[in-house]
Scaffold this active site. Structure first.
Site, mmCIF file in Angstrom:
data_model
loop_
_atom_site.group_PDB
_atom_site.id
_atom_site.type_symbol
_atom_site.label_atom_id
_atom_site.label_comp_id
_atom_site.label_asym_id
_atom_site.label_seq_id
_atom_site.Cartn_x
_atom_site.Cartn_y
_atom_site.Cartn_z
ATOM 1 N N CYS A 1 21.421 -17.892 -8.824
ATOM 2 C CA CYS A 1 21.997 -17.268 -10.088
ATOM 3 C C CYS A 1 21.304 -17.500 -11.254
ATOM 4 O O CYS A 1 20.190 -17.781 -11.269
ATOM 5 C CB CYS A 1 23.717 -17.749 -10.277
ATOM 6 S SG CYS A 1 24.484 -17.730 -8.833
ATOM 7 N N ASP B 1 27.272 -22.719 -0.843
ATOM 8 C CA ASP B 1 26.740 -24.114 -1.243
ATOM 9 C C ASP B 1 27.302 -24.636 -2.542
ATOM 10 O O ASP B 1 27.412 -25.764 -2.664
ATOM 11 C CB ASP B 1 25.237 -23.946 -1.327
ATOM 12 C CG ASP B 1 24.639 -22.743 -2.093
ATOM 13 O OD1 ASP B 1 25.289 -21.942 -2.476
ATOM 14 O OD2 ASP B 1 23.453 -22.878 -2.429
ATOM 15 N N ILE C 1 -0.418 -8.868 -1.912
ATOM 16 C CA ILE C 1 -0.539 -7.868 -3.145
ATOM 17 C C ILE C 1 -1.901 -7.766 -3.257
ATOM 18 O O ILE C 1 -2.861 -8.686 -3.207
ATOM 19 C CB ILE C 1 -0.049 -8.353 -4.420
ATOM 20 C CG1 ILE C 1 -0.008 -7.451 -5.699
ATOM 21 C CG2 ILE C 1 -0.466 -9.698 -4.857
ATOM 22 C CD1 ILE C 1 0.855 -7.325 -6.671
#
Length: 608
Positions: free
Chosen positions: A2, A96, A283
């Site tokens: 988050c 969690d 990449i």
């Protein structure tokens, strides 16, 4: 995973908090929530990885008097939940972060010592005097930026969100430019913004009205003994176990495969551990450029049996991407890999993945850098070369690029390189040189230069990066290895035990190839006729440099002419580092706090 933000005892409205949260929405697009009370607020933007249907933040204790928001992953949450349930605690879901309030009830601020994972936690305890607790993981994988003025505290996962909670334009931390050029990003607790700091790794901060803000560095875990099998076998077992654990998620997981030893080993172990097909990403860039590693990555993918995705970044997009990179970083980072990282995770997100495992941090943990090997094998004075190897621009050359008054400021205060040299000299007087170097690389440089960059640029696209080499079991095992299993007698060769661990898992071409940094080939790209060169010339124009007041336009022009006429890696990196600094300064409209009276600055300019 988050993004979090909040305050303690600050005068912020719900609108202020939501505005700050909106600036972090890219990192947590699945849900935005806010809780607040008298003198405090906690906000979160959720990227749902574990138990997507549960996990509403802030998490609360049964009586509602402890609330927590959280950024990261707690890998031992199932074990902790079982222990807490045995003690009478109840949980509505298996997310969690839901264990955090109960864990704080049982252990107080020492709750963070129970956590295995990467985390930045903010928790408000309202059982007695309101108290805010902040905690970071011991590797520094998840940052918390904060501003404390002696009474009010603001914090956020990203610097732009923190700045949005202020009432004034940000001011430059005056030593910041020299610090940045000496180490490619500010080390330690400082940021380039005056008054804004970063909570150090492994730190718990406790804030209350009666006692103010107190920071506590949690004790380091005991170093394990290296016993039993060969060190390479022990490293393979420890790393394979962490890769297995970190591959588990309630979202799609992929591997980042540069084609070098570290990421390739993680990819191979992930393919061994995963029950289904593993997706790997590499990449590269449109066109023909030096140091292209895609063929190594393809070999690894073929051997591991992954479904491989080759991402190609269009160099024509660089001028469009760079301001966004500077903004997401929050403060300048001189590694050109930042642009590659941003483009790579953009592609990972578009392919539908929320989690990626990488090989980051192996060079720091296993002494893989050439500068470490050189410092260990140099007889006599080793510090100046080692410290200069950290720099974007060598200490001797930097002052020539500064404006007259900034040059005087640095000369009066002392350069950042001098401060690092003195610090390491004092430590080396009573500790082994390898321990001093390893601790500096892992505890100081890695969090500031590497981990924040990876965190910010992956979360810019809502992708959670998991780092097996940063896991405590791997870091502490590596730290316990004897020198002969970290550094080879072969010049410039490190990671001896890691190479031993990789035998039989990777193609010989990867194991035997020369070490090469995974980065952008800027020496070739910063050349007349390329989009990047035209853009650099525009950003570093004399008018824009004069507006900043820190760099000498004529000296910078000489640097650009030298790179144009005699391209070299050192000139290209110097040019790139100044480009990223000026982009950052303009992106955030950072004003320079006068370090001396304006009249004195004008006299110095005339004198020069």
């Amino acid at each position: 995973m988050c993004r979090i933000h909040g305050h303690f005892d600050a005068d912020l409205s719900p609108h202020d908090m939501r505005a700050a949260g909106a600036l972090q929405r890219h990192g947590g697009p699945d849900e935005a929530r806010l809780a607040q009370g008298a003198g405090w607020a906690l906000g979160s933007n959720r990227l749902a990885i574990t138990d997507p249907g549960g996990g509403q933040q802030p998490y609360e204790s049964a009586d509602g008097r402890i609330k927590a928001v959280f950024n990261g992953e707690i890998y031992n949450h199932d074990e902790l939940r079982a222990q807490l349930r045995a003690g009478g605690h109840h949980f509505a879901d298996r997310c969690d972060g839901a264990v955090l309030p109960a864990l704080h009830q049982e252990h107080g601020p020492a709750f963070a010592e129970q956590l295995d994972g990467m985390f930045a936690v903010a928790l408000i305890d309202l059982r007695a005097e309101p108290t805010l607790v902040l905690a970071t993981d011991d590797a520094g994988m998840k940052p918390i930026y904060y501003r404390w003025d002696g009474r009010r505290l603001h914090f956020a996962s990203e610097l732009p969100a923190l700045l949005a909670m202020g009432r004034e334009r940000p001011s430059l931390w005056e030593p910041g430019l020299d610090s940045y050029l000496a180490t490619k990003t500010p080390f330690g607790e400082h940021t380039l913004v005056e008054g804004v700091q970063v909570l150090p790794p492994g730190t718990t901060a406790v804030c209350s009205r009666s006692r103010g803000l107190r920071l506590h560095r949690r004790p380091a875990p005991e170093r394990p003994a290296v016993t039993g099998g060969e060190p390479g076998e022990q490293v393979r077992e420890a790393l394979a176990e962490e890769v297995r654990r970190l591959s588990v998620a309630d979202a799609r997981v992929c591997a980042i495969t540069s084609g070098g030893l570290d990421s390739s080993l993680v990819t191979a172990m992930m393919a061994d551990a995963a029950p289904g097909a593993v997706h790997s990403f590499n990449i590269a860039y449109h066109g023909e450029w030096p140091h292209d590693e895609r063929h190594f990555a393809r070999e690894v993918a073929r051997r591991a049996g992954t479904e491989h995705h080759q991402v190609e970044l269009d160099v024509a997009r660089f001028p469009e991407l760079l301001p966004a990179v500077a903004w997401h970083l929050g403060q300048p980072n001189a590694d050109p890999i930042a642009l590659s990282t941003y483009g790579l995770f953009e592609a990972v997100h578009r392919a539908g993945f929320k989690v990626a495992l990488t090989g980051d941090a192996a060079d720091e943990v296993f002494a893989g850098y050439g500068r470490i090997h050189k410092a260990m094998t140099t007889h006599g004075t080793w510090l100046p070369d080692y410290v200069d190897a950290l720099a974007a621009i060598p200490a001797e050359a930097r002052p020539r690029l500064y404006s007259a008054d900034y040059r005087a400021f640095v000369a009066e205060r002392g350069s950042a390189s001098d401060a690092i040299t003195e610090r390491l000299r004092q430590e080396a007087a009573h500790r082994s040189r390898l321990d001093v170097l390893t601790d500096f690389e892992t505890l100081v440089r890695l969090p500031a230069y590497h981990l924040r960059r990876v965190d910010h640029l992956s979360m810019a696209h809502a992708v959670e990066v998991r780092l097996p080499f940063c896991q405590r079991s791997v870091r502490e095992l590596a730290r316990a290895l004897p020198q002969s299993h970290r550094l080879s007698p072969e010049p410039g060769r490190g990671k001896v035990a890691l190479y031993a661990a990789a035998r039989g898992l990777l193609p010989r071409s990867v194991l035997e190839r020369p070490k090469q940094p995974f980065t952008l080939p800027i020496t070739a790209m910063l050349a007349p006729g390329t989009p990047l060169w035209a853009y650099t010339r525009e950003v570093l124009s004399p008018a824009r440099l004069r507006a900043g007041g820190l760099l000498d336009p004529a000296a910078v022009d000489r640097l650009l002419c030298a790179q144009q006429n005699r391209p070299a890696d050192c000139l290209a990196l110097a040019t790139w580092s100044l480009l990223m600094f000026e982009l950052w300064r303009e992106e955030f409209a950072v004003r320079r706090a006068a370090s001396r009276p304006a009249e004195a600055r004008e006299l110095l300019e005339v004198a020069s």
